[in-house]
Write an enzyme that holds these catalytic residues in place. Sequence first.
Site, short mmCIF file in Angstrom:
data_model
loop_
_atom_site.label_atom_id
_atom_site.label_comp_id
_atom_site.label_asym_id
_atom_site.label_seq_id
_atom_site.Cartn_x
_atom_site.Cartn_y
_atom_site.Cartn_z
N LYS A 117 44.91 8.73 -14.69
CA LYS A 117 45.56 7.41 -15.14
C LYS A 117 45.64 7.54 -16.65
O LYS A 117 46.61 6.97 -17.25
CB LYS A 117 44.36 6.54 -14.74
CG LYS A 117 44.75 5.07 -15.34
CD LYS A 117 43.62 4.09 -15.03
CE LYS A 117 43.75 2.88 -15.80
NZ LYS A 117 42.78 1.88 -15.51
N GLU A 137 38.79 17.86 -16.57
CA GLU A 137 38.78 18.57 -15.52
C GLU A 137 40.32 18.69 -15.15
O GLU A 137 40.84 19.90 -14.69
CB GLU A 137 37.73 17.79 -14.58
CG GLU A 137 36.47 17.82 -14.72
CD GLU A 137 36.01 16.72 -15.60
OE1 GLU A 137 36.76 15.91 -16.43
OE2 GLU A 137 34.70 16.23 -15.35
N GLY A 187 40.59 2.89 -12.00
CA GLY A 187 40.74 4.35 -11.37
C GLY A 187 40.22 4.27 -9.82
O GLY A 187 40.97 4.82 -9.19
N ARG A 188 38.86 3.66 -9.93
CA ARG A 188 38.30 3.71 -8.55
C ARG A 188 38.83 2.76 -7.40
O ARG A 188 38.39 2.66 -6.33
CB ARG A 188 36.69 3.42 -8.70
CG ARG A 188 36.37 2.16 -9.49
CD ARG A 188 34.74 2.24 -9.95
NE ARG A 188 34.38 1.25 -10.82
CZ ARG A 188 34.50 1.33 -12.00
NH1 ARG A 188 35.01 2.22 -12.45
NH2 ARG A 188 34.00 0.30 -12.73
N GLU A 238 29.54 3.32 -10.00
CA GLU A 238 30.38 3.16 -11.26
C GLU A 238 30.77 1.69 -11.72
O GLU A 238 30.64 1.44 -12.84
CB GLU A 238 31.49 3.97 -11.30
CG GLU A 238 32.22 4.20 -12.47
CD GLU A 238 33.25 5.50 -12.49
OE1 GLU A 238 33.06 6.77 -12.41
OE2 GLU A 238 34.53 5.02 -12.73
N HIS A 253 19.87 13.70 12.84
CA HIS A 253 19.36 15.13 12.66
C HIS A 253 18.97 15.54 11.29
O HIS A 253 18.92 16.52 11.10
CB HIS A 253 20.02 16.07 13.46
CG HIS A 253 20.51 15.54 15.07
ND1 HIS A 253 19.55 15.79 15.92
CD2 HIS A 253 21.29 14.77 15.30
CE1 HIS A 253 19.83 15.32 17.14
NE2 HIS A 253 21.07 14.58 16.75
N LYS A 267 31.84 12.25 -21.34
CA LYS A 267 33.11 12.94 -21.68
C LYS A 267 33.03 13.44 -23.19
O LYS A 267 33.41 14.50 -23.53
CB LYS A 267 34.33 11.98 -21.38
CG LYS A 267 34.74 11.74 -20.06
CD LYS A 267 35.97 10.82 -19.91
CE LYS A 267 36.08 10.63 -18.55
NZ LYS A 267 37.44 9.43 -18.61
O1 F6P Z 1 34.68 9.05 -13.94
C1 F6P Z 1 35.46 8.41 -15.14
C2 F6P Z 1 36.51 7.93 -14.90
O2 F6P Z 1 37.18 7.20 -15.85
C3 F6P Z 1 36.78 7.12 -13.52
O3 F6P Z 1 36.86 5.76 -13.72
C4 F6P Z 1 38.27 7.71 -13.10
O4 F6P Z 1 38.52 7.39 -11.82
C5 F6P Z 1 38.09 9.09 -13.49
O5 F6P Z 1 37.41 9.09 -14.67
C6 F6P Z 1 39.36 9.71 -13.48
O6 F6P Z 1 40.19 9.26 -14.86
P1 F6P Z 1 41.63 9.93 -14.87
O7 F6P Z 1 42.46 9.30 -13.45
O8 F6P Z 1 42.19 8.93 -15.98
O9 F6P Z 1 41.91 11.09 -15.05
#
Ligand code: F6P
Length: 520
Positions: free
Chosen positions: A200, A206, A260-261, A346, A377, A489
Amino acid sequence: MSFPSINPVNTQAWAMLQAHFDAVKDQSLQTYFAEDDSRAARFSLEWNDFYLDYSKNRVTSKTMHLLQQLAEEVRLKDAIEAQFSGEHINQTEDRAVRHTALRDFENLPKEVKQTLKKMRVFSKNVIDKSWKGYTGKPITDVVNIGIGGSDLGPDMVTEALSYYKNHLRVHYISNVDGDHVQETLKSLNRETTLFIIVSKTFTTQETLTNASTVRNWFLQQGTILDIESHFVAVSTNLKEVQNFGIAPENIFPMWDWVGGRFSLWSAVGLSTCCAVGYSNFEKLLQGAHQMDLHFKNAAFQDNMPVVMALLSIWYNNFYQSESEAIVPYSQYLSKFVPYLQQAIMESNGKQVDRNQNTVNYQTGTIIWGSTGTNAQHAFFQLLHQGTKLIPVDFIAFAKALHKQDHHQDILLANCFAQSEALLNGTIGEQIDSPFRHFSGNRPSNTLLIKQLTPQNLGALIALYEHKLFVQGVVWNIYSYDQWGVELGKKLAKGTLDSLQDKESNKLHPATERLIHKSKY
Ligand code: F6P
């Protein structure tokens, strides 16, 4: 109308619930059932293909009535209205929360309609092999690169809809651990792989690290000019995507009014769309929209997300339960719990209320679980005989997708038997050893859904989205920001500089020692 900000503890309903709790807390489910033949029917809800049995909860009609009164007093109806009408209810980021608008086909915003069309055309071309790689070969593998909401949602849905999948192999790279990307690349052919970079913000460490590694891997054989046949992106940050080298026509937009979620319904779902085809993706959205309508319009006592949210509040705030287990009896839903962990924790892991006060009551429940029967189990021992009260959501599909009736009967038999055992324990049986004694009286919901179709999956996800929203409203917290994650972050930045022997601000002595120890 404004988004309410009422402290739930100060309501009349809360005080009445507390008094009621003191009166009924030691009552047992076994007695409730013995005293009322119609309990299973009375405490159940039916909606489309969904049947919710909530009779195995430690509640009476009065409990449900008071919980609904609590929802009224915190003005849940106004909060729902505020969300659906596009008010900026995510006030700490000054944003609307409109993921429901992505699936309201009669009122789709123009930009959403255009993006859905772009997704339909793109996924069709990839599936029917008219989209070619740089050497003219069709695509065989699609790789989603993203993390958090840009990974968990699409990964979970693609897995859940495996039955509806086409020939494309779909992979998900999320972890910055280089082993994740390297293991995935091992099986891939540069000429026939398509990468979807989903972020987003397009600033997530990452995702950008994984995307660069993948691009370098691709450029070992392909050229810069070939990138357009193998890389597309989903983002709100068009400038950064172009800086990365992705052609403007290969960018699928998203908007800041989709968290995002909650974004799997947007172009973030492009990998799913490729995996199962656009029409199945649209059915997923349609199913979610049906649940939206139910949530918006049904009276609280008939409203599945509201009833589930209120039950959860009953345990969290009165029984002081710390966690809830979610156990889908479906291997297809093996990624449902990790997905829900982000969606729920979150969202509701907050301790400052909407009036900027620190709360003096519990908020966000801890969510955990995995699929049945495997979980039986693993951790079910603790559910049956442990010291903690852990409400469970059992989720099952009445009809299997594969015609394996024998398996399906065993699966359902186990699911239903487990909730009965949690409820009844060994009551009435002659037990010769305390070790074999089960107290029972352990609560659960059973959500029985006709079949795992794209529509029903959409509705199931939306059910939990609305459940978590209701809980956030009652707890008077902001469910749609995530400042706690943003902190992480920033923190990693100084640590990384130090690990790479660059100048950094003074680090914590414990961190410094770990860095020192890691350099051998
Ligand atoms: O984990 C924090 C967060 O901001 C989430 O809310 C989001 O889904 C994720 O990082 C990834 O963010 P982006 O889509 O901006 O890479």
